[in-house]
Design a protein around this motif. Structure first.
Motif, PDB file in Angstrom:
ATOM      1  N   ARG A   1      41.519  29.381  40.833  1.00 56.29           N
ATOM      2  CA  ARG A   1      41.154  28.087  40.229  1.00 56.29           C
ATOM      3  C   ARG A   1      42.411  27.305  39.877  1.00 56.29           C
ATOM      4  NH1 ARG A   1      36.989  30.762  36.155  1.00 56.29           N
ATOM      5  NH2 ARG A   1      38.743  32.196  36.193  1.00 56.29           N
TER       6      ARG A   1
ATOM      7  N   VAL B   1      46.031  40.678  37.953  1.00 56.24           N
ATOM      8  CA  VAL B   1      46.869  41.870  37.735  1.00 56.24           C
ATOM      9  C   VAL B   1      47.337  42.452  39.066  1.00 56.24           C
ATOM     10  CG1 VAL B   1      46.778  44.268  36.928  1.00 56.24           C
ATOM     11  CG2 VAL B   1      45.906  42.424  35.494  1.00 56.24           C
TER      12      VAL B   1
ATOM     13  N   LYS C   1      30.419  45.054  42.257  1.00 51.26           N
ATOM     14  CA  LYS C   1      31.231  45.654  43.315  1.00 51.26           C
ATOM     15  C   LYS C   1      30.334  46.203  44.426  1.00 51.26           C
ATOM     16  CE  LYS C   1      34.984  45.490  43.100  1.00 51.26           C
ATOM     17  NZ  LYS C   1      35.809  44.293  43.447  1.00 51.26           N
TER      18      LYS C   1
ATOM     19  N   THR D   1      39.717  38.935  43.625  1.00 53.61           N
ATOM     20  CA  THR D   1      39.189  38.181  42.486  1.00 53.61           C
ATOM     21  C   THR D   1      38.457  39.136  41.551  1.00 53.61           C
ATOM     22  OG1 THR D   1      37.185  37.734  43.745  1.00 53.61           O
ATOM     23  CG2 THR D   1      38.872  36.003  43.709  1.00 53.61           C
TER      24      THR D   1
ATOM     25  N   THR E   1      46.645  35.307  41.186  1.00 51.75           N
ATOM     26  CA  THR E   1      47.315  35.308  39.880  1.00 51.75           C
ATOM     27  C   THR E   1      46.917  36.507  39.018  1.00 51.75           C
ATOM     28  OG1 THR E   1      45.530  33.872  39.109  1.00 51.75           O
ATOM     29  CG2 THR E   1      47.610  32.801  39.699  1.00 51.75           C
TER      30      THR E   1
ATOM     31  N   GLN F   1      44.470  46.231  29.970  1.00 49.27           N
ATOM     32  CA  GLN F   1      43.290  45.357  30.034  1.00 49.27           C
ATOM     33  C   GLN F   1      42.236  45.791  29.022  1.00 49.27           C
ATOM     34  OE1 GLN F   1      42.654  45.971  34.363  1.00 49.27           O
ATOM     35  NE2 GLN F   1      42.875  43.765  34.628  1.00 49.27           N
TER      36      GLN F   1
ATOM     37  N   TYR G   1      29.592  46.258  35.310  1.00 55.02           N
ATOM     38  CA  TYR G   1      30.553  45.587  36.207  1.00 55.02           C
ATOM     39  C   TYR G   1      30.432  46.112  37.643  1.00 55.02           C
ATOM     40  CZ  TYR G   1      35.104  44.174  38.113  1.00 55.02           C
ATOM     41  OH  TYR G   1      36.109  43.643  38.899  1.00 55.02           O
TER      42      TYR G   1
HETATM   43  N1  LIG Z   1      41.600  46.659  37.032  1.00 58.86           N
HETATM   44  C1  LIG Z   1      41.423  47.832  37.638  1.00 58.86           C
HETATM   45  O1  LIG Z   1      41.742  48.897  37.077  1.00 58.86           O
HETATM   46  C2  LIG Z   1      40.849  47.863  39.050  1.00 58.86           C
HETATM   47  C3  LIG Z   1      40.774  49.093  39.741  1.00 58.86           C
HETATM   48  C4  LIG Z   1      40.288  49.117  41.054  1.00 58.86           C
HETATM   49  C5  LIG Z   1      39.855  47.939  41.652  1.00 58.86           C
HETATM   50  N2  LIG Z   1      39.900  46.779  40.946  1.00 58.86           N
HETATM   51  C6  LIG Z   1      39.453  45.536  41.593  1.00 58.86           C
HETATM   52  O2  LIG Z   1      40.584  44.706  41.782  1.00 58.86           O
HETATM   53  C7  LIG Z   1      40.182  43.341  41.775  1.00 58.86           C
HETATM   54  C8  LIG Z   1      41.139  42.544  40.899  1.00 58.86           C
HETATM   55  O3  LIG Z   1      41.127  43.048  39.592  1.00 58.86           O
HETATM   56  P1  LIG Z   1      42.210  42.545  38.507  1.00 58.86           P
HETATM   57  O4  LIG Z   1      42.066  43.440  37.343  1.00 58.86           O
HETATM   58  O5  LIG Z   1      43.521  42.378  39.188  1.00 58.86           O
HETATM   59  O6  LIG Z   1      41.602  41.103  38.156  1.00 58.86           O
HETATM   60  P2  LIG Z   1      42.175  39.988  37.134  1.00 58.86           P
HETATM   61  O7  LIG Z   1      43.513  40.363  36.630  1.00 58.86           O
HETATM   62  O8  LIG Z   1      41.080  39.708  36.157  1.00 58.86           O
HETATM   63  O9  LIG Z   1      42.369  38.713  38.092  1.00 58.86           O
HETATM   64  C9  LIG Z   1      41.267  38.020  38.600  1.00 58.86           C
HETATM   65  C10 LIG Z   1      41.728  36.949  39.571  1.00 58.86           C
HETATM   66  O10 LIG Z   1      40.556  36.272  40.063  1.00 58.86           O
HETATM   67  C11 LIG Z   1      40.775  34.858  39.986  1.00 58.86           C
HETATM   68  N3  LIG Z   1      39.474  34.186  39.810  1.00 58.86           N
HETATM   69  C12 LIG Z   1      38.525  34.415  38.872  1.00 58.86           C
HETATM   70  N4  LIG Z   1      37.489  33.577  39.026  1.00 58.86           N
HETATM   71  C13 LIG Z   1      37.797  32.785  40.096  1.00 58.86           C
HETATM   72  C14 LIG Z   1      37.125  31.710  40.764  1.00 58.86           C
HETATM   73  N5  LIG Z   1      35.910  31.251  40.354  1.00 58.86           N
HETATM   74  N6  LIG Z   1      37.722  31.121  41.831  1.00 58.86           N
HETATM   75  C15 LIG Z   1      38.968  31.538  42.238  1.00 58.86           C
HETATM   76  N7  LIG Z   1      39.631  32.571  41.670  1.00 58.86           N
HETATM   77  C16 LIG Z   1      39.058  33.175  40.592  1.00 58.86           C
HETATM   78  C17 LIG Z   1      41.699  34.688  38.768  1.00 58.86           C
HETATM   79  O11 LIG Z   1      42.443  33.494  38.848  1.00 58.86           O
HETATM   80  P3  LIG Z   1      42.065  32.136  38.033  1.00 58.86           P
HETATM   81  O12 LIG Z   1      41.578  32.580  36.682  1.00 58.86           O
HETATM   82  O13 LIG Z   1      43.340  31.374  38.032  1.00 58.86           O
HETATM   83  O14 LIG Z   1      41.007  31.476  38.843  1.00 58.86           O
HETATM   84  C18 LIG Z   1      42.634  35.879  38.948  1.00 58.86           C
HETATM   85  O15 LIG Z   1      43.654  35.545  39.866  1.00 58.86           O
HETATM   86  C19 LIG Z   1      38.723  43.314  41.276  1.00 58.86           C
HETATM   87  O16 LIG Z   1      37.860  43.072  42.360  1.00 58.86           O
HETATM   88  C20 LIG Z   1      38.501  44.698  40.718  1.00 58.86           C
HETATM   89  O17 LIG Z   1      37.166  45.143  40.848  1.00 58.86           O
HETATM   90  C21 LIG Z   1      40.405  46.703  39.672  1.00 58.86           C
END
Ligand SMILES: NC(=O)c1ccc[n+]([C@@H]2O[C@H](COP(=O)([O-])OP(=O)(O)OC[C@H]3O[C@@H](n4cnc5c(N)ncnc54)[C@H](OP(=O)(O)O)[C@@H]3O)[C@@H](O)[C@H]2O)c1
Length: 279
Positions: free
Chosen positions: A32, A11, A115, A63, A9, A143, A111
């Protein structure tokens, strides 16, 4: 293939789901919201996670946790990764795909500490794996604005030099990586152009019709230095995605700030209505 998407769910998770479905895969969302708490390691109604992964060929882990505390980030990614890898081993899953961040090597802090812990666990685990590192998403501008804005008065933004990429293209690449089988470390994925984070936010405000000053400030510590130094832009050997920040801004993937505030307000309204309706 049957692909489980941890963080479906989020980003980037939403784009992984869309890409996997478009390519004809059978998907299993793990969040969740679907009853899977990956930090606790439980499936619906407290059932073992391994039972949920029965028949799954690959798990894509996208996640995340919202924190700048190294201890919280490490605890989250260590628990989620450990629980997933144990359940995958028990269920006979053949491929674990983890998404990490380009250029974090010199910054085991904030953070990024989580990772690093995640990458180490995946690499040392006994489930065949692929780690894909991507640069910051274009969506990072949304974000960071949501997290740092001081109401409507001011948006402080840390100095950051990135080569941002659309979450849509990262989602497609993750599914391609899952299909290709385990290779250990995939080629880094970066966006087409170099951008300065404060300028991304200013252009987003201009596009969305938001009149609010953006104040750029240097963030101290290893995380801030990595962002400011350009280390997170990736090397010349990274694969280049196509969608620029300005193209993303004009696309349906960007929700203008006013519409996001309206959606959040109506979600709060729906939550407030719930108990009243039941009571
Ligand atoms: N944002 C960036 O610019 C960027 C760049 C490069 C890499 N990344 C990596 O990409 C990944 C995703 O980032 P994002 O920004 O897309 O994250 P996000 O939008 O914050 O989404 C996080 C996801 O994790 C789930 N989650 C959180 N706690 C959980 C738990 N205890 N059990 C099950 N699911 C859980 C959430 O769903 P629920 O809340 O419904 O559980 C949600 O689907 C991360 O690992 C990040 O390091 C991000």
């Amino acid at each position: 293939m049957r692909i489980a998407i941890a963080g479906a769910t989020g980003v980037v998770g939403r784009h992984v789901v869309a890409a996997a479905e478009a390519r004809g895969h059978d998907i299993l969302p793990l969040t969740r919201r679907t009853g899977h708490d990956l930090e606790r390691g439980t499936g619906p109604s407290g059932s073992p996670l391994a039972a949920a992964l029965d028949g799954v060929d690959a798990v894509i882990d996208v996640t995340s946790v919202q924190t700048t505390a190294a201890s919280r980030s490490r605890a989250f990614f260590t628990a989620v990764t450990g629980n997933l890898l144990r359940a995958e081993r028990d269920a006979g899953v053949g491929h674990h795909v983890a998404l990490s961040i380009v250029g974090i090597d010199g910054a085991d802090a904030s953070y990024f500490a989580g990772k690093h812990a995640q990458e180490r666990l995946v690499a040392a685990g006994d489930v065949p794996h692929t780690i894909l590192r991507a640069t910051q998403f274009h969506e990072f501008a949304e974000q960071v604005t949501a997290r740092l804005s001081l109401g409507r008065m001011l948006t402080p933004i840390p100095v950051g030099h990135y080569r941002p990429v659309s979450a849509r293209e990262v989602g497609v690449r993750l599914v391609e990586v899952a299909e290709a089988g385990a290779v250990g470390r995939a080629r880094d994925l970066a966006g087409p152009r170099e951008e300065r984070l404060a300028e991304m936010v200013r252009r987003m405000f201009a596009h969305d019709g938001v009149r609010r000053p953006v104040l750029e400030f240097p963030l101290p510590g290893p995380y801030g230095r990595a962002s400011a130094s350009g280390a997170l832009r990736g090397g010349a050997d990274a694969d280049r995605a196509a969608i620029t920040f300005d193209e993303w801004l004009r696309s349906a993937d960007h929700t203008p700030i006013g519409e996001r505030a309206d959606a959040a307000a109506s979600a709060r309204g729906a939550r407030a209505d719930g108990p009243r309706a039941r009571g």
